[in-house]
Design an enzyme around this catalytic site. Sequence first.
Site, mmCIF file in Angstrom:
data_model
loop_
_atom_site.group_PDB
_atom_site.id
_atom_site.type_symbol
_atom_site.label_atom_id
_atom_site.label_comp_id
_atom_site.label_asym_id
_atom_site.label_seq_id
_atom_site.Cartn_x
_atom_site.Cartn_y
_atom_site.Cartn_z
ATOM 1 N N HIS A 1 2.845 1.871 -4.471
ATOM 2 C CA HIS A 1 3.123 0.580 -3.822
ATOM 3 C C HIS A 1 3.351 -0.439 -4.921
ATOM 4 O O HIS A 1 3.025 -0.200 -6.092
ATOM 5 C CB HIS A 1 1.972 0.170 -2.887
ATOM 6 C CG HIS A 1 0.678 -0.088 -3.577
ATOM 7 N ND1 HIS A 1 -0.023 0.896 -4.240
ATOM 8 C CD2 HIS A 1 -0.045 -1.225 -3.748
ATOM 9 C CE1 HIS A 1 -1.125 0.384 -4.757
ATOM 10 N NE2 HIS A 1 -1.153 -0.908 -4.487
ATOM 11 N N HIS B 1 2.094 -3.343 -5.849
ATOM 12 C CA HIS B 1 1.115 -4.252 -6.442
ATOM 13 C C HIS B 1 1.170 -4.017 -7.955
ATOM 14 O O HIS B 1 1.238 -2.871 -8.408
ATOM 15 C CB HIS B 1 -0.296 -3.952 -5.918
ATOM 16 C CG HIS B 1 -0.609 -4.658 -4.624
ATOM 17 N ND1 HIS B 1 -1.527 -4.178 -3.722
ATOM 18 C CD2 HIS B 1 -0.108 -5.803 -4.095
ATOM 19 C CE1 HIS B 1 -1.591 -5.001 -2.678
ATOM 20 N NE2 HIS B 1 -0.732 -5.992 -2.883
ATOM 21 N N ASP C 1 -0.729 -3.819 -10.432
ATOM 22 C CA ASP C 1 -1.571 -2.865 -11.172
ATOM 23 C C ASP C 1 -1.048 -1.429 -11.070
ATOM 24 O O ASP C 1 -1.559 -0.533 -11.740
ATOM 25 C CB ASP C 1 -3.050 -2.954 -10.743
ATOM 26 C CG ASP C 1 -3.274 -2.701 -9.258
ATOM 27 O OD1 ASP C 1 -2.462 -3.155 -8.437
ATOM 28 O OD2 ASP C 1 -4.286 -2.038 -8.915
ATOM 29 N N HIS C 2 0.002 -1.229 -10.258
ATOM 30 C CA HIS C 2 0.570 0.119 -10.116
ATOM 31 C C HIS C 2 1.977 0.248 -10.683
ATOM 32 O O HIS C 2 2.502 1.348 -10.771
ATOM 33 C CB HIS C 2 0.546 0.555 -8.645
ATOM 34 C CG HIS C 2 -0.844 0.716 -8.135
ATOM 35 N ND1 HIS C 2 -1.440 1.943 -7.950
ATOM 36 C CD2 HIS C 2 -1.792 -0.211 -7.840
ATOM 37 C CE1 HIS C 2 -2.688 1.766 -7.538
ATOM 38 N NE2 HIS C 2 -2.913 0.465 -7.464
ATOM 39 N N HIS D 1 -2.452 0.163 3.508
ATOM 40 C CA HIS D 1 -2.886 -0.821 2.516
ATOM 41 C C HIS D 1 -2.355 -2.177 2.973
ATOM 42 O O HIS D 1 -1.760 -2.277 4.051
ATOM 43 C CB HIS D 1 -2.333 -0.394 1.145
ATOM 44 C CG HIS D 1 -2.969 -1.088 -0.015
ATOM 45 N ND1 HIS D 1 -4.320 -1.293 -0.119
ATOM 46 C CD2 HIS D 1 -2.437 -1.617 -1.155
ATOM 47 C CE1 HIS D 1 -4.572 -1.920 -1.260
ATOM 48 N NE2 HIS D 1 -3.443 -2.137 -1.904
ATOM 49 N N ASP E 1 -3.379 3.392 -3.330
ATOM 50 C CA ASP E 1 -4.373 2.501 -2.717
ATOM 51 C C ASP E 1 -4.268 2.594 -1.196
ATOM 52 O O ASP E 1 -3.198 2.406 -0.634
ATOM 53 C CB ASP E 1 -4.126 1.043 -3.122
ATOM 54 C CG ASP E 1 -4.463 0.803 -4.585
ATOM 55 O OD1 ASP E 1 -4.773 1.779 -5.286
ATOM 56 O OD2 ASP E 1 -4.418 -0.365 -5.007
#
Length: 298
Positions: free
Chosen positions: A61, A63, A65-66, A142, A211
């Site tokens: 996804h 976000h 941090d990914h 998520h 996530d």
Amino acid sequence: MLEIVFLGTGSGIPTPNRNHASIWMRHEGEYILFDCGEGTQRQIFKARLNFMRINRIFITHWHADHWAGLIGLLLTMNLEERRRPLHVYGPEADRFVSDILDLGYWGTKFKVIAEPVPYDGDEITTLVKTHDFAITSIPVEHSVPAVAYCFKQHDRWNVDIKKASKLYGLRQGPLVGKLKETGKITLKGKEITLHDVGILKRGVKVAYSGDTRRCENMIKLAKDADVLIHDTTFAEEVEDRMHTGAKEAAQIAKTAHVKKLILTHFSRRYTDLSELERDAKKIFKNSVTARDFMRMTV
Ligand SMILES: [Zn+2]
């Protein structure tokens, strides 16, 4: 055989010991990344892996941090004169990959091919299929469109030659190949089937949740996997209801009948993960917590 290296096991905010999400996998000539959080390329260097070999990057996804490590990694590949195309998979990958490439003052001399992944419903989608393995996805739950991925080597039939020879007089040769290919052959008027003389060798299966809060789709994708790598941001899902807790991840592993559960994507509040591991183990015995640079082969 599948080689796995955990490059980042933290969540939204990194810590000195935990980088943002990324998992390296290699199966023969196929090199892939699952997620590519900020700093992933330095983690690759530290782990002494070769980033130029990566063929495919699967983003669960969008976000940061990914995926925020993608820009730096693409830039380095460019500086190192990569010419081979790179496939980037993810929900709405076409939009995000095009936005990244449109940032201006830079561009890659190799093709970055966006591969959109369905993020609605409960169907498993096959994204890659070779003679040897498949990579599939399923939507998960998520706060933004998100998917989980699965690497699965095809199951293979081997013929038990001793048994086949004893029962039917079948010897090693082209007929054995035909039996493996078609499932049955006729020898001296007798039908021989793989069911009678075959041994099914199960292919390696590894699922990665990205996530997600606890969801049925994850159980479906991870069914009978050798390894399930699962989001475990907190001890319990009630913390934010957007992520899975250690207990819920363990319940998923148990319901899906996986062999091993690896917990990852920890909140920075946990400097000591023994509590999470203990919680998970109470429900699913074969649970371990991942750490950056942890390696395993399946
Ligand atoms: Zn995350």
